[in-house]
Write an enzyme that holds these catalytic residues in place. Structure first.
Site, PDB file in Angstrom:
ATOM      1  N   HIS A  53       0.844  -1.198   0.000  1.00 30.52           N
ATOM      2  CA  HIS A  53       0.000   0.000   0.000  1.00 30.52           C
ATOM      3  C   HIS A  53       0.878   1.246   0.000  1.00 30.52           C
ATOM      4  CE1 HIS A  53       0.811   0.477   4.242  1.00 30.52           C
ATOM      5  NE2 HIS A  53       0.203  -0.661   4.563  1.00 30.52           N
ATOM      6  N   HIS A  96       3.895   1.546   2.568  1.00 30.48           N
ATOM      7  CA  HIS A  96       5.146   0.873   2.175  1.00 30.48           C
ATOM      8  C   HIS A  96       5.836   1.667   1.061  1.00 30.48           C
ATOM      9  CE1 HIS A  96       2.326  -2.696   3.034  1.00 30.48           C
ATOM     10  NE2 HIS A  96       3.070  -2.559   4.112  1.00 30.48           N
ATOM     11  N   CYS A 114       0.755  -9.040  20.312  1.00 27.38           N
ATOM     12  CA  CYS A 114      -0.074  -8.501  19.230  1.00 27.38           C
ATOM     13  C   CYS A 114       0.393  -9.137  17.924  1.00 27.38           C
ATOM     14  CB  CYS A 114       0.027  -6.975  19.144  1.00 27.38           C
ATOM     15  SG  CYS A 114      -0.789  -6.340  17.654  1.00 27.38           S
ATOM     16  N   CYS A 131       1.412  -6.584  15.148  1.00 24.40           N
ATOM     17  CA  CYS A 131       2.768  -6.025  15.297  1.00 24.40           C
ATOM     18  C   CYS A 131       3.811  -7.137  15.350  1.00 24.40           C
ATOM     19  CB  CYS A 131       2.901  -5.223  16.586  1.00 24.40           C
ATOM     20  SG  CYS A 131       1.839  -3.797  16.727  1.00 24.40           S
ATOM     21  N   CYS A 148      -4.105  -3.198  21.502  1.00 22.49           N
ATOM     22  CA  CYS A 148      -2.895  -2.639  20.885  1.00 22.49           C
ATOM     23  C   CYS A 148      -3.197  -1.241  20.356  1.00 22.49           C
ATOM     24  CB  CYS A 148      -2.428  -3.557  19.753  1.00 22.49           C
ATOM     25  SG  CYS A 148      -1.251  -2.753  18.650  1.00 22.49           S
ATOM     26  N   HIS A 196      -2.851  -1.286  16.313  1.00 24.54           N
ATOM     27  CA  HIS A 196      -3.848  -2.036  15.527  1.00 24.54           C
ATOM     28  C   HIS A 196      -5.276  -1.941  16.059  1.00 24.54           C
ATOM     29  CE1 HIS A 196      -0.116  -3.770  13.983  1.00 24.54           C
ATOM     30  NE2 HIS A 196      -0.806  -3.854  12.872  1.00 24.54           N
ATOM     31  N   LYS A 241      -6.946   6.939   9.810  1.00 27.00           N
ATOM     32  CA  LYS A 241      -5.936   5.878   9.762  1.00 27.00           C
ATOM     33  C   LYS A 241      -6.244   5.005   8.552  1.00 27.00           C
ATOM     34  CE  LYS A 241      -4.193   2.090  12.666  1.00 27.00           C
ATOM     35  NZ  LYS A 241      -3.820   1.093  11.816  1.00 27.00           N
ATOM     36  N   LYS A 283      -7.960  -1.542   6.249  1.00 24.60           N
ATOM     37  CA  LYS A 283      -8.794  -2.334   5.353  1.00 24.60           C
ATOM     38  C   LYS A 283     -10.272  -2.161   5.690  1.00 24.60           C
ATOM     39  CE  LYS A 283      -7.267  -6.494   3.177  1.00 24.60           C
ATOM     40  NZ  LYS A 283      -7.042  -7.918   3.372  1.00 24.60           N
TER      41      LYS A 283
HETATM   42  N1  MSP Z   1       8.104  -6.661   8.559  1.00 22.51           N
HETATM   43  C1  MSP Z   1       8.245  -5.570   9.443  1.00 22.51           C
HETATM   44  C2  MSP Z   1       9.567  -4.865   9.214  1.00 22.51           C
HETATM   45  C3  MSP Z   1      10.786  -5.711   9.355  1.00 22.51           C
HETATM   46  S1  MSP Z   1      12.235  -4.852   8.977  1.00 22.51           S
HETATM   47  C4  MSP Z   1      13.467  -5.825   9.505  1.00 22.51           C
HETATM   48  C5  MSP Z   1       7.101  -4.590   9.206  1.00 22.51           C
HETATM   49  N2  MSP Z   1       6.523  -4.657   8.029  1.00 22.51           N
HETATM   50  S2  MSP Z   1       5.269  -3.763   7.537  1.00 22.51           S
HETATM   51  O1  MSP Z   1       4.822  -4.347   6.295  1.00 22.51           O
HETATM   52  O2  MSP Z   1       4.312  -3.624   8.570  1.00 22.51           O
HETATM   53  O3  MSP Z   1       5.895  -2.402   7.148  1.00 22.51           O
HETATM   54  C6  MSP Z   1       6.160  -1.448   8.083  1.00 22.51           C
HETATM   55  C7  MSP Z   1       6.730  -0.204   7.424  1.00 22.51           C
HETATM   56  O4  MSP Z   1       5.881   0.242   6.348  1.00 22.51           O
HETATM   57  C8  MSP Z   1       6.774   0.964   8.375  1.00 22.51           C
HETATM   58  O5  MSP Z   1       7.886   0.979   9.194  1.00 22.51           O
HETATM   59  C9  MSP Z   1       6.799   2.098   7.394  1.00 22.51           C
HETATM   60  O6  MSP Z   1       8.105   2.153   6.872  1.00 22.51           O
HETATM   61  C10 MSP Z   1       5.818   1.640   6.328  1.00 22.51           C
HETATM   62  N3  MSP Z   1       4.438   2.047   6.597  1.00 22.51           N
HETATM   63  C11 MSP Z   1       3.360   1.238   6.817  1.00 22.51           C
HETATM   64  N4  MSP Z   1       2.241   1.993   6.973  1.00 22.51           N
HETATM   65  C12 MSP Z   1       2.559   3.293   6.858  1.00 22.51           C
HETATM   66  C13 MSP Z   1       1.836   4.509   6.888  1.00 22.51           C
HETATM   67  N5  MSP Z   1       0.526   4.561   7.079  1.00 22.51           N
HETATM   68  N6  MSP Z   1       2.531   5.653   6.700  1.00 22.51           N
HETATM   69  C14 MSP Z   1       3.878   5.650   6.457  1.00 22.51           C
HETATM   70  N7  MSP Z   1       4.584   4.530   6.439  1.00 22.51           N
HETATM   71  C15 MSP Z   1       3.968   3.342   6.658  1.00 22.51           C
HETATM   72  O7  MSP Z   1       6.828  -3.811  10.093  1.00 22.51           O
END
Ligand code: MSP
Length: 459
Positions: free
Chosen positions: A19, A22, A127, A130, A144, A147, A287, A290
């Protein structure tokens, strides 16, 4: 200064499709990777997918697929998305690949052998969203805070890592910026967390099947966060470690700034140089989730707008370290005002005049915009773009005020040559941010085949 530059993004969970969140971190990393390549550094840009653990296994089950089949599918979508968005990663790591699994086992064996791991029992809250053991200060009535879902009660045999042993050393390292954490507020957040006292952490789980087996105890699965953090080493195909920069969102700060360096200290490997923590964005004030149905798919967005428009918008709209709001109407506005009007018209007006007046100018090696580069070195994307747009504004004003079309030939040449050079500088400075746009501008400068760079569409 060394000539290498090793930059990473978090590896993303494959519980769902990529999304815009990421995309945010990944585009930011890409801009820096391109910037340092342009400066002649040897860049290694690592990204990938985090594929083990309870959360991913649960999603695979819900999709009616075996975990490996499911992760193959979603990991391919991540890779495809980054390719579509022009992300110039050098290596895409998947934690289900055998080389990574071997690396994790070898690393854990080392910690086990040096006495930093011991067996025990974990009892508390977890959680799944997380993938994190939670303490009461991270919860509100057992819910949490990230979430907004209840945590699971877990009671299981695990192996603990002696995190507490590294408390003092970590404190010193972070205080002295041997491991730099930016922005400063995030550094302070980590320091006050460490100051409260570090507890040993579980590094394995016995009730989770989907993952890497603990090498000396096949009944245990390596905790997904330990598995994931090690991607930064197993994926270092250029042998560039230590990383120059880990880019992460604020949600995963403790893992990166506490557990990760402690694991490295345990095996006496150098620590990453810097962790930069960015904010989160909401979608039109809410926020992204989904259940609210407001998750933004970057691929769909890239069908409406050019990829460069998305790259531009998410880095210009708000400062990188802070939270912000993503709104489609703001995106549209910025497209019209900043890109189509300010930048697009500047190029079109200037080059049309040069063509009409048959003025011959040879493309030169334009310097970049020093002020913008300075901000990029500090990971300040918005501020760097502000500087580039100052140049664009100045150049537009120069045309309006100097009115080259009413001037005599000599003056006309002087004004238009200066504008041509300014556009060259703008194109160079924009290159890491908007690689396709920059290429288009440079082509038009060379050929004077003028076409709108940002056509007005019925957005
Ligand atoms: N898999 C773990 C990370 C492991 S790294 C060794 C994880 N993955 S995640 O898919 O949840 O991705 C988290 C990252 O996605 C966040 O740290 C951030 O970089 C990015 N983001 C996810 N949602 C976001 C927003 N709503 N806004 C900005 N960045 C976001 O955690």
């Amino acid at each position: 200064m060394t000539s290498k530059f090793f930059i990473t993004t978090p590896i993303y969970y494959v519980n769902d499709l990529p999304h815009i969140g990421h995309t945010y971190t990944t585009i930011a990393a890409d801009v820096l990777a391109r910037f340092y390549r342009q400066r002649g550094r040897q860049v290694f840009f690592l990204t990938g997918t985090d594929e083990h653990g309870q959360k991913v296994a649960k999603s695979a089950k819900a999709a009616g697929l075996q975990p490996q089949e499911f992760t193959d599918k979603i990991a391919a979508e991540f890779k495809k998305t980054w390719q579509k968005l022009n992300i110039s990663f050098d290596f895409f790591i998947r934690t289900t690949e055998p080389f990574h699994e071997e690396y994790v086992k070898g690393f854990l064996n080392k910690i086990w052998e040096n006495g930093d791991i011991y067996p025990g029992q974990y009892e508390g809250l977890y959680c799944v969203g997380c993938e994190e053991y939670k303490s009461q200060d991270q919860l509100e009535n057992g819910i949490c805070l990230i979430h907004k879902t209840p945590c699971e009660k877990v009671k299981e045999k695990v192996y603990f890592f002696k995190l507490s042993k590294y408390q003092k050393e970590l404190q010193k390292i972070i205080l002295k910026n041997q491991l730099e954490i930016a922005p400063e507020t995030r550094k302070n957040e980590v320091l006050s967390f460490i100051k409260k006292g570090l507890k040993d952490v579980a590094i394995s789980r016995s009730k989770v099947e989907w993952g890497i087996k603990v090498p000396w105890d096949k009944k245990q699965t390596v905790y997904v966060w330990v598995d994931a953090l090690l991607n930064y080493l197993s994926g270092d195909k250029n042998h560039f470690w230590p990383a120059d920069l880990h880019l992460i969102g604020k949600d995963i700060l403790r893992f990166h700034a506490v557990i990760w360096p402690a694991l490295l200290l345990s095996v006496r490997l150098p620590l990453p140089q810097k962790i930069f923590v960015h904010g989160f964005f909401t979608i039109s004030g809410k926020k992204m989730s989904k259940s609210l149905g407001n998750v933004i798919d970057p691929v769909k967005l890239a069908k409406t707008y050019a990829v460069d428009v998305i790259r531009y918008f998410i880095l210009r709209e708000f400062s990188f370290g802070e939270d912000g709001d993503f709104s489609q109407s703001r995106l549209k506005e910025r497209y019209q005002n900043d890109l189509a009007n300010d930048l697009g018209n500047l190029v079109q007006r200037t080059l049309s005049l040069i063509k009409k007046e048959k003025i011959k100018i040879k493309p030169g090696a334009a310097p970049s915009c020093a002020a913008a580069d300075h901000y990029l070195e500090q990971i300040k994307f918005k501020e760097a773009l502000d500087e580039i747009w100052k140049l664009i504004g100045q150049a537009n004003r120069e045309i309006d005020q100097k009115k080259p079309w009413v001037k005599g030939q000599k003056e006309k040449i002087k004004i238009l040559t200066s504008l041509y050079r300014q556009i060259e500088t703008i194109a160079t400075a924009l290159k890491p941010f908007l690689p396709e746009t920059s290429k288009k501008i440079q082509n038009q400068l060379k050929t004077l085949k003028i076409k709108p760079i940002f056509p007005s569409t019925n957005l």
